[in-house]
Write an enzyme that holds these catalytic residues in place. Structure first.
Site, PDB file in Angstrom:
ATOM      1  N   LYS A 204       0.460  -4.018   6.767  1.00 60.20           N
ATOM      2  CA  LYS A 204       1.413  -3.257   5.954  1.00 60.20           C
ATOM      3  C   LYS A 204       2.820  -3.668   6.377  1.00 60.20           C
ATOM      4  O   LYS A 204       3.210  -3.473   7.529  1.00 60.20           O
ATOM      5  CB  LYS A 204       1.195  -1.766   6.159  1.00 60.20           C
ATOM      6  CG  LYS A 204       2.226  -0.927   5.408  1.00 60.20           C
ATOM      7  CD  LYS A 204       1.894   0.544   5.430  1.00 60.20           C
ATOM      8  CE  LYS A 204       2.978   1.348   4.717  1.00 60.20           C
ATOM      9  NZ  LYS A 204       2.657   2.768   4.659  1.00 60.20           N
ATOM     10  N   LYS A 257      -0.538  -4.977   2.039  1.00 65.15           N
ATOM     11  CA  LYS A 257       0.388  -4.172   1.241  1.00 65.15           C
ATOM     12  C   LYS A 257       1.822  -4.560   1.553  1.00 65.15           C
ATOM     13  O   LYS A 257       2.144  -4.665   2.735  1.00 65.15           O
ATOM     14  CB  LYS A 257       0.144  -2.699   1.589  1.00 65.15           C
ATOM     15  CG  LYS A 257       1.097  -1.731   0.947  1.00 65.15           C
ATOM     16  CD  LYS A 257       0.870  -0.355   1.505  1.00 65.15           C
ATOM     17  CE  LYS A 257       1.927   0.558   0.907  1.00 65.15           C
ATOM     18  NZ  LYS A 257       1.934   1.863   1.476  1.00 65.15           N
TER      19      LYS A 257
END
Ligand code: PBG
Length: 337
Positions: A204, A257
């Site tokens: 992330k 992400k």
């Protein structure tokens, strides 16, 4: 007939495999279907109320009763998974994020209500403190402004257990603290929630593309940024180490992400590790497509499907996207043509 510039005869003509829609369908290498999609939704307290989110045109915060009315349609479109995110009133936030593991909080309540009516819908809950934390960070902040790793992991474990008890199918740690996947796995197993799955937000990145989401939840950090825990967009090898350690700690699915700007990471994780990869097409990716289409600069429907196909082609098994419902409708209509 043949131009002298070409080998004569021209044996390979790649355009033959593109000559009409039927041939193109035969040789298509990637498929996208509604069952690949996870639908993130923003929930708020109250009844029969909905508030549009300014920076995400077409998306609103909704009360659970309104969302429940929509769920049948969502299920009938072939979407099997939803990811609820809570809007927490300021007066319920504190510096220890205690509301994050309240069994009567918005998320556990909504899990129980959804499971009562739609037991087959998979519920994937976000495990991070930011919506509940008066400091707006994913972790607990020390008096000197540091994000405290191990103290945060203790709270994340309580939060994950609270969601598992309410009936969540997947808990999805999105906080990027070290060691949280293993700790959550142990906390769940100790209480015999051995079949609650963990989808780890493993790679992330500290991304500007999360801006509209923080607007949706009023959850932006009050001070500083998230760069001491979310990853540097410059890094690739570090993403592989994050994925490797989350797998070792017991993750069932790993996530990259954002999605669109990080297709190389999705591709590399997919080719190196024998585990399903999820990709999150985040709020900023959504809003860019929507606003360009609103201006007439791009075609909305085909851009949505192309953006998702690109993520799938890169190697994602599943995609979190605010376009889930619209994309499912587009895919269903396409199939009927
Ligand atoms: C919470 C969380 C965030 C997103 C998902 N979970 C925000 C953040 O980390 O700042 C972003 C999703 C999006 O932008 O659509 N930790």
């Amino acid at each position: 007939m043949n131009s002298s510039l070409y080998p004569n005869p021209l044996l390979t003509r790649l355009r033959r495999n593109r000559k009409n829609a039927s041939v193109r369908a035969l040789v298509s290498e990637t498929t996208l279907s509604a069952s690949d999609l996870v639908y993130p939704i923003f929930l708020m307290e109250g009844n029969n109320t909905e508030e549009p989110i300014h920076s995400m045109p077409g998306v609103s915060r909704k009360t659970v009763d309104l969302f429940l009315q929509e769920l049948k349609e969502i299920r009938d479109l072939g979407i099997r998974a939803i990811a609820p995110f809570p809007v927490v009133p300021e007066n319920k936030k504190d510096s220890k994020a205690t509301a994050s593991y309240d069994p009567n909080g918005l998320i556990p309540q909504c899990i129980r209500q959804i499971k009562a009516d739609f037991p087959e819908i998979l519920i994937m809950t976000d495990i991070a403190l930011d919506p509940f934390n008066s400091d707006g960070h994913d972790g607990i902040v020390s008096p000197t402004g540091e994000i405290l790793n191990d103290q945060t992991v203790d709270v994340l474990c309580q939060m994950a257990l609270c969601h598992a008890k309410a009936g969540a199918d997947f808990v999805c740690p999105s906080d990027m603290m070290d060691g949280r996947v293993g700790a959550i796995r142990m906390a769940l197993d100790q209480e015999e929630y051995t079949s609650t799955s963990i989808m780890a937000y493993s790679a992330k990145y500290a991304s500007a593309f999360y801006g509209p989401f923080r607007d949706a939840l009023h959850s932006a950090p009050k001070a500083g940024d998230k760069k001491t825990y979310q990853m540097d967009p410059a890094n690739r090898l570090e993403a592989l180490r994050e994925v490797e350690s989350d797998i070792a700690e017991g993750a069932d699915i790993v996530m990259v992400k954002p999605a669109g700007p990080y297709l190389d990471i999705i591709s590399e994780v997919h080719s190196r590790f024998p585990i399903p990869v999820a990709a999150y097409q985040v709020s900023g990716e959504y809003s860019m497509i929507v606003s360009a289409a609103q201006n007439g600069f791009i075609d909305r429907s085909s851009t949505i499907l192309e953006s998702l196909m690109g993520i799938k082609r890169a190697g994602a098994s599943l995609i979190w996207t605010y376009f889930a419902k619209e994309a499912a409708m587009l895919l269903n209509n396409k199939g009927n043509q």
